[in-house]
Design an enzyme around this catalytic site. Structure first.
Site, PDB file in Angstrom:
ATOM      1  CD  GLU A 143     122.274  32.811 -42.924  1.00  0.00           C
ATOM      2  OE1 GLU A 143     121.984  33.929 -42.476  1.00  0.00           O
ATOM      3  OE2 GLU A 143     121.667  31.780 -42.594  1.00  0.00           O
ATOM      4  CG  HIS A 171     111.861  40.059 -25.478  1.00  0.00           C
ATOM      5  ND1 HIS A 171     112.565  39.190 -24.702  1.00  0.00           N
ATOM      6  CD2 HIS A 171     111.164  39.310 -26.352  1.00  0.00           C
ATOM      7  CE1 HIS A 171     112.296  37.964 -25.087  1.00  0.00           C
ATOM      8  NE2 HIS A 171     111.451  38.006 -26.082  1.00  0.00           N
ATOM      9  CG  ASN A 194     120.968  40.823 -41.212  1.00  0.00           C
ATOM     10  OD1 ASN A 194     121.083  41.784 -41.961  1.00  0.00           O
ATOM     11  ND2 ASN A 194     119.798  40.376 -40.805  1.00  0.00           N
ATOM     12  CG  ASP A 195     124.199  35.440 -39.833  1.00  0.00           C
ATOM     13  OD1 ASP A 195     124.859  35.775 -38.827  1.00  0.00           O
ATOM     14  OD2 ASP A 195     123.068  34.943 -39.759  1.00  0.00           O
ATOM     15  CB  CYS A 238     115.753  37.678 -46.567  1.00  0.00           C
ATOM     16  SG  CYS A 238     116.886  36.362 -46.115  1.00  0.00           S
ATOM     17  NE  ARG A 262     123.109  39.140 -36.792  1.00  0.00           N
ATOM     18  CZ  ARG A 262     122.171  38.456 -37.440  1.00  0.00           C
ATOM     19  NH1 ARG A 262     122.479  37.348 -38.088  1.00  0.00           N
ATOM     20  NH2 ARG A 262     120.939  38.889 -37.477  1.00  0.00           N
ATOM     21  NE  ARG A 278     116.072  31.881 -40.894  1.00  0.00           N
ATOM     22  CZ  ARG A 278     116.687  33.003 -40.492  1.00  0.00           C
ATOM     23  NH1 ARG A 278     117.551  33.594 -41.289  1.00  0.00           N
ATOM     24  NH2 ARG A 278     116.424  33.520 -39.325  1.00  0.00           N
ATOM     25  NE  ARG A 329     115.472  37.194 -38.979  1.00  0.00           N
ATOM     26  CZ  ARG A 329     115.472  38.377 -39.613  1.00  0.00           C
ATOM     27  NH1 ARG A 329     114.355  39.055 -39.729  1.00  0.00           N
ATOM     28  NH2 ARG A 329     116.592  38.848 -40.113  1.00  0.00           N
TER      29      ARG A 329
HETATM   30  C1  PEP Z   1     120.747  37.325 -42.263  1.00  0.00           C
HETATM   31  O1  PEP Z   1     121.657  36.747 -41.660  1.00  0.00           O
HETATM   32  O2  PEP Z   1     120.926  38.280 -43.039  1.00  0.00           O
HETATM   33  C2  PEP Z   1     119.355  36.897 -42.049  1.00  0.00           C
HETATM   34  C3  PEP Z   1     118.382  37.377 -42.794  1.00  0.00           C
HETATM   35  O3  PEP Z   1     119.120  36.022 -41.040  1.00  0.00           O
HETATM   36  P1  PEP Z   1     119.080  36.434 -39.484  1.00  0.00           P
HETATM   37  O4  PEP Z   1     119.175  37.924 -39.392  1.00  0.00           O
HETATM   38  O5  PEP Z   1     117.798  35.892 -38.969  1.00  0.00           O
HETATM   39  O6  PEP Z   1     120.285  35.730 -38.965  1.00  0.00           O
HETATM   40 MG    MG Z   2     121.286  34.852 -40.681  1.00  0.00          MG
END
Ligand code: PEP
Ligand code: MG
Length: 559
Positions: free
Chosen positions: A423, A189, A446-447, A494, A457, A323, A287
């Site tokens: 992703e 947080h 990211n994923d 994104c 991650r 999303r 998100r």
């Molecule tokens: C990602 O996975 O890159 C993404 C944008 O979604 P999140 O980070 O919310 O999993």
């Molecule tokens: Mg993701």
């Protein structure tokens, strides 16, 4: 100069003088049980609890103003911890056994804190919330002052072992130049608040941070994830000037005229204003799971409708990509009763839950979205963590069902543009089929990096592998772009990669149509797009795609 590395939270730098946070309440040994009057201690505990609750309420109000309503909800969760019947009982038992109230509080909280610490991801970070509530009670009981976070000297860099959510919410961005902590992760947080406040921050620096002395001059570079002691002139200058980038409110195109949309990632409406101020063309990723966190029950259809409408009205000429709920993995939500999983990132998360146990929530979210799409502005909806064509088809069927229901009920609605997050490796390999069924794809690096590289991650030990510059991830991106364009779909990105200005030319060269990022990096990325030449960028991307190693790609990009 001495450089320490950690996890950058906001892509901002700050220069200032160190203030160490003194938050520990030293209790010493408890007196002999025979000296304890249990009734008096229970009364002290009750008084302290009322004071703490009143403080929490006023802090909630303050956080609502500064960071936003949803995020301020964390204080509601703290009130719940404060009044948790099991915790109360444990503390009262400890008083009964002869401890004074403050020692009983420390004892009562120790079990649950340890329990949360033993869990993964976000659950582990709930331990921070518990510590926060415990220390609040201890401060009231012992009259301990601690550092006055709301009134730190101007230009302070706050250093701490860890910061709790309410600590962070107290920080005044006008006075604080940044913070760094020994512990803490990207999704804590404290990190979320730091992003909303636009504060330079690096967390999880490790014990070396303790060597930095009170009053020392320090740079916190949230972009590089570095804390730099005794900065030289060039580092100081860079830190001091990074905020002064030109804001471009207009859309940008490359030097040879190819338009690229630069949009903002949002977690809550509190970030909307910042997105507009930084010149976002729209929202590329809302998100929505943040709307569901730190509360006792999900937001209903009407509340969601209002939220989506508000986002749309901030961008009358831009697109807002919402999303659908992406829970599971590192984003658990207590009231959703997510299953215990050895490996939550490979378990029930994202669209898998929306098509399974959370189908009712999915339906109410879609109803809110289709209603919101009927008003002004341009709404788009995308689905997270899709890995098969069947999942996408089921999600589209759900949209069609909801549209039929609304039609039958005579409720005003429209079907928005639909898209899919790319992703997972599965989505990459069926990107053609996915793109043929929707209007757009959006790459979540990211994923994608974690699944392509098999590197979690949230695990610092494999952070080097979890990097989108590894050729396998770059080639997955290139494959997805090609598949989208061959099927008349537009494609954005994104994940965090999109917001790294050092990679803008590469991403232009890879052919992305839209880049979406946290608001603070928008000006730099817009500048990067405007400076790029399509041909040179394509040549750079081609060379990167032919590179065998991340090292080679990094060298290319650095040049
Ligand atoms: C990602 O996975 O890159 C993404 C944008 O979604 P999140 O980070 O919310 O999993
Ligand atoms: Mg993701």
């Amino acid at each position: 100069m001495r450089t320490l590395t950690g996890t950058g939270v906001t892509p901002l730098s700050g220069l200032g003088r160190v203030v160490w946070y003194a938050d520990e309440v030293e209790l010493g040994d408890p007196p002999d049980p025979s000296e304890i009057d249990a009734d008096a201690e229970r009364a002290r505990l009750e008084d302290a609890r009322s004071t703490a609750e009143a403080d929490l309420e006023s802090e909630r109000e303050r956080a609502e103003e500064r960071v936003g309503e949803e995020e301020a909800e964390v204080f509601g969760a703290h009130v719940q911890f404060l009044n948790d019947p099991q915790l109360r009982e444990d503390i009262e038992d400890a008083i009964e056994e002869g401890l004074p109230a403050e020692h009983a509080v420390r004892e009562g909280f120790s079990g649950p804190i340890e329990q949360f610490e033993g869990m993964e991801g976000r659950m582990a970070e709930r331990a921070d919330d518990l510590r926060d509530v415990r220390d609040r009670l201890l401060r009231v009981l012992t009259d301990a002052g601690g550092t006055d976070l709301a009134n730190l000297p101007e230009g302070s860099i706050l250093l701490a072992e860890r910061l709790t959510p309410s600590d962070t919410a107290k920080l005044d961005p006008e006075r604080v130049a940044g913070f760094a902590t020994v512990l803490g992760g990207r999704t804590s947080h404290a990190a979320i608040f730091a992003r909303s406040l636009g504060l330079p921050a690096v967390v999880g620096v490790g014990d070396d941070l303790q060597d930095i002395e009170e009053g020392a001059e320090l740079v916190v570079d949230g972009e590089a994830g570095e804390v730099i002691a005794d900065p030289d002139e060039s580092v100081r200058e860079r830190a001091a000037t990074i905020r002064e980038v030109e804001i471009r409110r207009e859309r940008v195109e490359t030097a040879d005229g190819r338009g690229i949309e630069v949009a903002a990632n949002l977690g809550t409406l509190a970030e909307l204003e910042g997105a507009v101020e930084q010149g976002a063309d729209g929202v590329g990723l809302f998100r929505t799971e943040f709307l569901f966190l730190d509360r006792e029950s999900p937001p209903d259809e009407d509340e969601q409708y209002e939220t989506y409408r508000e986002a749309l009205s901030a961008f009358p000429d831009g697109r807002v990509v919402v999303r659908t709920l992406d829970v599971g993995g590192d984003k658990p939500i207590p009231y959703l009763d997510l299953p215990e999983s050895e490996n939550p990132f490979l378990g029930e998360r994202g669209i898998r839950r929306s098509l399974g146990p959370d189908s009712e929530l999915f339906e109410s979210q879609l109803r809110a979205l289709l209603r919101a799409a009927a008003g002004e502005g341009s709404l788009a909806v995308m689905f997270p963590l899709v890995s098969t064509v069947e999942e996408l088809e089921s999600a589209i069927e759900a949209v069609e069902r909801v549209a039929d229901d609304l039609e039958r009920e005579g409720v005003e609605h429209a079907v928005p543009e639909l898209g899919v997050m790319v992703e997972t490796p599965g989505a990459v390999f069926v990107a053609e089929e996915l793109a043929a069924r929707v209007d757009f794809l959006s790459i979540g690096t990211n994923d994608l990096a974690q699944y392509v590289m098999a590197a979690a991650r949230d695990d610092d030990r494999v952070a080097d592998l979890h990097d989108p510059l590894h050729p396998p991830v770059l080639r997955a991106i290139a494959r997805s772009v090609e598949a989208a364009h061959a099927n008349d779909a537009w494609i954005g990105m994104c994940g965090e990669m999109a917001g790294d200005p050092a990679l803008t030319e590469l991403l232009v060269g890879l052919g992305l149509d839209e880049l979406s990022m946290s608001a603070v990096t928008i000006p730099d990325v817009k500048a990067g797009v405007a400076e790029s030449e399509t041909d040179a960028a394509a040549a750079l991307a081609k060379e990167a795609l032919e590179s065998p190693t991340k090292h080679a790609v990094t060298n290319l990009v650095d040049q």
